[in-house]
Design an enzyme around this catalytic site. Structure first.
Site, PDB file in Angstrom:
ATOM      1  N   GLU A 105      63.181  50.008  50.399  1.00  0.00           N
ATOM      2  CA  GLU A 105      63.552  50.818  51.566  1.00  0.00           C
ATOM      3  C   GLU A 105      62.999  52.230  51.401  1.00  0.00           C
ATOM      4  OE1 GLU A 105      67.458  49.050  53.471  1.00  0.00           O
ATOM      5  OE2 GLU A 105      67.954  50.237  51.715  1.00  0.00           O
ATOM      6  N   CYS A 161      74.451  51.441  58.245  1.00  0.00           N
ATOM      7  CA  CYS A 161      74.293  52.884  58.076  1.00  0.00           C
ATOM      8  C   CYS A 161      73.645  53.554  59.277  1.00  0.00           C
ATOM      9  CB  CYS A 161      73.484  53.182  56.818  1.00  0.00           C
ATOM     10  SG  CYS A 161      71.977  52.207  56.681  1.00  0.00           S
TER      11      CYS A 161
END
Lengths: 631, 631
Positions: B311, B395
């Site tokens: 990520e 998130c």
């Protein structure tokens, strides 16, 4: 597409009847025999793969025999046996005998033979065909035994695998008490066809047919098997049975999917069985799958399977270059499948792909010195991808070794009234046509030059057809029978030039294939190659490698009007024809301080050298690129 | 690069002093308040995130409170509090009170507050900072509490997090018996600086400083912690502590590495601390990291972190488009960091990136209706990438919500002698300059038009400087003080036009930023964009989307001489300026039967429409592309 014909037109000439004496492959075969086979045996020994057959492993010991270790040893035996078949070597023969004796000693009373499940998880035998490679290992052991028997006449390993195959035939099938399973990693199917051929035992062919026919049926065996293990079938890591080509029965499959090596081995077995049984549905499926592969999912190099995730296929036209997985084994498997398809109608489309994979995406899998191997064969590299001496998952090194050792079988096919030449390789083939021994000799510097002279050595005049492949890359060719004053009678059939005549002793044919440097473009839907161009000459795909070029490769642009010319370099990379010319190289010096800007980059001319793709990463590490932006 | 100045030139004007009344952001803020906040609360409720604070979970129950659930609820509280601060809403205030009371009830006697570790793995508290997000969740709860306190004046959550922070300050530190740990996912550092600002308690600043200073020191805490868990530190899945920026102490870091959101939160805290403590080493590190990011690792959209694997960041110039991860949270984090850096010297390079991320790579993370979210923001799509209502790892949705709700804070900064305008947004800012209240009003149709009129509402003449950002994308601008007969005295400093004068009530300034359609090229080493071009107008990056264009996007080529013109479409996508012109579209019809060929593809002209990147995937699913091959 027509596909009514399910009998084979041709039979491959075995590699034992083929001599390869050229500048290109003969040195690679020597290196394979003299270096690679020894290295691979030693790696199998050092990593515990050989000693695993001693069955002395106990819980807690390291290393733990792995589920696919046996297959690596088997493929080494197969490769070594092929080598032995053409080059006698008492030491190698003894080593094979010892290794085979050790393997035989590991066979269980019921015929079972697997170092992992015999020692590590004996209670889990045949409980997870989907993931655990038992039948895959069995298949490779069968191929090894067939090769060893053919090379030496010894039945030592053949008898072992017959007992194993007989036991497998008891366990699996549609009868009462039998498991209706089939391998998660295909391989045993094509191996059983080979076993049938050397033993003439129809039960091995029937078992192969069972495994192929059962595949993908409902209720799905892998569902039932997972439930029996107490697992949720939906938790299969690959998410889809397309991963192992069991999403639908094989005759209903229309797209190449999943793990590329699995796919190639399955399709090879399907092509085998179509010929053995005359099943038109199997051949039709193969032809559909072939069209899907070659129109949508094939790298220019003959590499296949772009994705690391599934080691296999994704969407049509998804052919990224830097991240291309293109496993060496998959290109080897493509050679197997193409070769089988080629025998049906002698159609160039199969031989073209076979040649492309052989000279590019498969051959790149091994270093020039025969000591290092690519698992992945990308078409672009930042300089961080290098061949390795071995892998934990070591399928590729012995796979390329067995291909090289048996290369001769891909050159010719024949029947009782014709000889077909698929590959141009200096050397000879020894045929029996209509009861007469015929030796066909090729003289050529192929692939560096497109001229090939064929000489026919036969005792008495004989009528047969000579089929000479006109490769798809060749736009213009010339053929003549030496000494003939008149034009000879030829026609082209499925891309092969057919010369039908009464041949007399000493006849010679000269074929000249024009071999210019070609610019190649990819289909507009191949996004990774949009606006890009590659160079090819004859069967060889070329690349830029950092070692020959002073500029960072990503800055190179190939102008539309740039001309590249071939130059043979006898001392470079074992002797290669390079391509030289002028590129435009983009200037990055004036980009200080910004990553994006409204002004297009400026470029300046720069001399550049391309080398054959297969030969990259044999010198100093550096960047590599097949496709360049066209300017 | 110079970096001696470690004090901030400017202070952001709080969003509570900023009114946004424009055509672009105001509707997005309304949707955020009216739709998104409710949807996100409901998702937290439906998935068990809210009820987890009841501490009624018992082994065997589903769902199991996850290690980062608390952070999602906290970010929702933060976003809802920001909304409440500018738009009173008794229902929302009550919902916040109830939620906060529930959270408070889950606090342990020692101050600890974490639904996962309190219920699911109480014995593992603080045993795996590297992977387990405890301090990350604490950080978000602190940010939520600060926002709620600032919005409502209520100390309900603030007191909870002060107790929690005090307990954390006892557990962690360099003193005897303390753990010398720090978070695997940075976040609490910047939160503690905020907590320090609202409480004036230096211990919270000191704790932030401790976490930042301790990071990456040897012996490495994550090594020791892993060994204490009985694990081999070398088995860390990410292989390198660069994943969480703890590979070396922060002041020695020179390249942006690892997980992009972690990196942004850490660098934001470093920028905060540099200003609080005057530490030149921290600011110098931030400036080095900024240069690395913006010269090598930033998408044209302001997206960052190309790789799904971590990520996060990879190699310089590795910016693939189709597979761009470019997490929404990372673009939001980049806004945070850029905003902090901007206050030091008021340098346009920070504001340019902040604006780019806001208008493109962050805003793309939410649909126009405020109900669906991108986690990943690629720059090209085959049509298979769509916004989702929620994520297991959720998130991004509350992160974009808190950004939108507090957007006003990014528009202006000030000090006692100047006002800086970073973003052009119709509305107003209420300043206190030298003891006098000044209201600065912007009238503009930005980003659709580059003309901005500023009006100054002040009681009496006052001397101060007005700094107006000249965006990096603007090649030509004009400014005048309305009513002035003579040229005004201006100069440009760090990309800001500075007008220093005595302002009188009713003064007005007109700024005209030329906003042509620009062709943008990437640095030649960005391989994914080689030979390609993108269109930008003002702060907006444009893209082709399938819904507007009849041809498959991968076949489009943008000719060098093609001109694209802007057209405002009030009824399209909430009102957008599209770009219209003629592309060349490659013909694929004549490619039947081959994947590669020596003939270049032919192309024909075709009308095309580009839309702003942020607005894609709000209509029928289809392809999208930012970068096109230039023909």
């Amino acid at each position: 597409m027509t596909t009514s014909q399910t009998s084979r037109l041709l039979t491959p000439l075995p590699f034992t009847a083929v001599r390869i004496e050229d500048v290109f492959w003969a040195p690679r075969q020597r290196t394979n025999t003299e270096r690679t086979l020894g290295i691979e045996y030693q790696a199998c020994k050092d990593t515990g793969r050989i000693d695993a057959f001693k069955l002395q492993w106990k819980p807690g010991m390291q290393p733990v025999p792995h589920i696919f270790w046996d297959s690596d040893v088997a493929k080494w035996i197969e490769a070594a046996s092929y080598s032995l078949a053409t080059q006698p070597d008492p030491d190698l023969e003894n080593l094979l005998d010892d290794t085979i004796a050790l393997i035989a000693s590991a066979q269980q009373p019921d015929g079972y033979l697997n170092t992992h499940f015999t020692q590590v998880e004996p209670e889990k035998r045949w409980t997870n065909l989907r993931d655990q490679h038992e039948l895959y290992c069995a298949g490779h052991m069968i191929e090894a035994a067939v090769a060893h028997f053919q090379a030496t006449g010894k039945r030592t390993l053949l008898d072992v695998v017959c007992r194993y195959a007989d036991y497998i035939g008891q366990v699996f099938g549609t009868g009462p008490g039998q498991k209706r399973g089939y391998p998660g990693h295909e391989e045993i199917e094509l191996a059983l066809v080979k076993l049938y051929h050397v033993t003439n035992e129809p039960r091995y062919l029937a078992l192969a047919q069972y495994f192929v026919d059962e595949r993908g049926r409902q209720p799905h065996y892998y569902d039932l098997e997972a439930i029996a293990r107490g697992e949720d079938p939906a938790k299969f890591w690959a998410k889809t049975y397309a991963y192992n080509q069991s999403h639908v029965p094989v005759r209903e499959q229309t797209e190449v999917v999943g793990h590329a090596v699995r796919a190639m081995y399955l399709y090879s077995a399907m092509a085998d069985l179509a010929g053995e049984t005359g099943d038109p549905g199997l051949l039709a499926a193969c032809e559909r799958l072939w069209a899907d592969l070659t129109l949508h999912k094939l790298y220019l190099t003959g590499g296949i399977g772009p994705s690391r995730h599934n080691e296999g296929f994704t969407e049509p036209y998804d052919l990224p270059n830097e991240t291309a997985y293109a496993e060496t084994c998959a290109a080897v498997g493509l050679v197997f499948w193409a070769h089988r398809m080629l025998q049906y109608r002698c159609d160039r489309k199969y031989a073209d792909v076979m040649e492309t994979a052989l000279y590019n995406g498969a051959l790149s899998g091994i270093s020039l010195d025969g000591e290092r191997f690519f698992y992945e064969n990308p078409l672009a590299s930042l300089g961080n991808h290098h061949r390795q001496p071995w892998f934990d998952c070591a399928c590729c090194p012995p796979n390329i070794a067995r291909l090289l050792a048996s290369l001769g079988q891909y050159v010719y096919s024949y029947n009782d009234r014709e000889i077909a030449v698929h590959l141009y390789v200096q050397g000879s083939g020894r045929f029996d046509i209509g009861g007469q021994a015929i030796i066909l000799t090729q003289n050529t510097a192929y692939p560096w030059d497109g001229k090939v002279t064929f000489e026919l050595d036969l005792a008495a005049p004989a009528e047969f057809a000579l089929r000479l492949r006109i490769p798809g890359w060749c736009q213009k060719q010339d053929v003549r029978v030496l000494g003939e004053r008149t034009a000879i009678n030829t026609h082209v059939e499925n891309g092969y030039l057919v010369i039908q005549r009464v041949w007399t002793p000493g006849d010679a044919v000269e074929l000249t294939l024009e071999m210019p440097v070609e610019r190649i473009y990819a289909h507009p839907d191949v996004r990774a190659d949009s606006g890009k161009v590659a160079l090819r000459r004859g069967p060889l795909v070329y690349c830029l490698e950092q070692a020959d070029n002073a500029f960072p490769l990503q800055r190179a642009r190939l102008p539309r009007d740039a001309r590249f010319t071939p130059h043979f370099e006898p001392d470079l990379l074992g002797g290669v024809t390079v391509l030289r010319g002028t590129l435009q190289v983009v200037d990055a010096e004036d980009w200080q301080g910004t990553l994006y800007r409204p002004q297009p980059p400026a470029a300046a001319p720069c001399e550049a050298t391309f080398i054959p793709y297969y030969a990259w990463d044999n010198r100093a590490p550096g960047q590599m690129a097949v496709w360049l932006v066209e300017a």
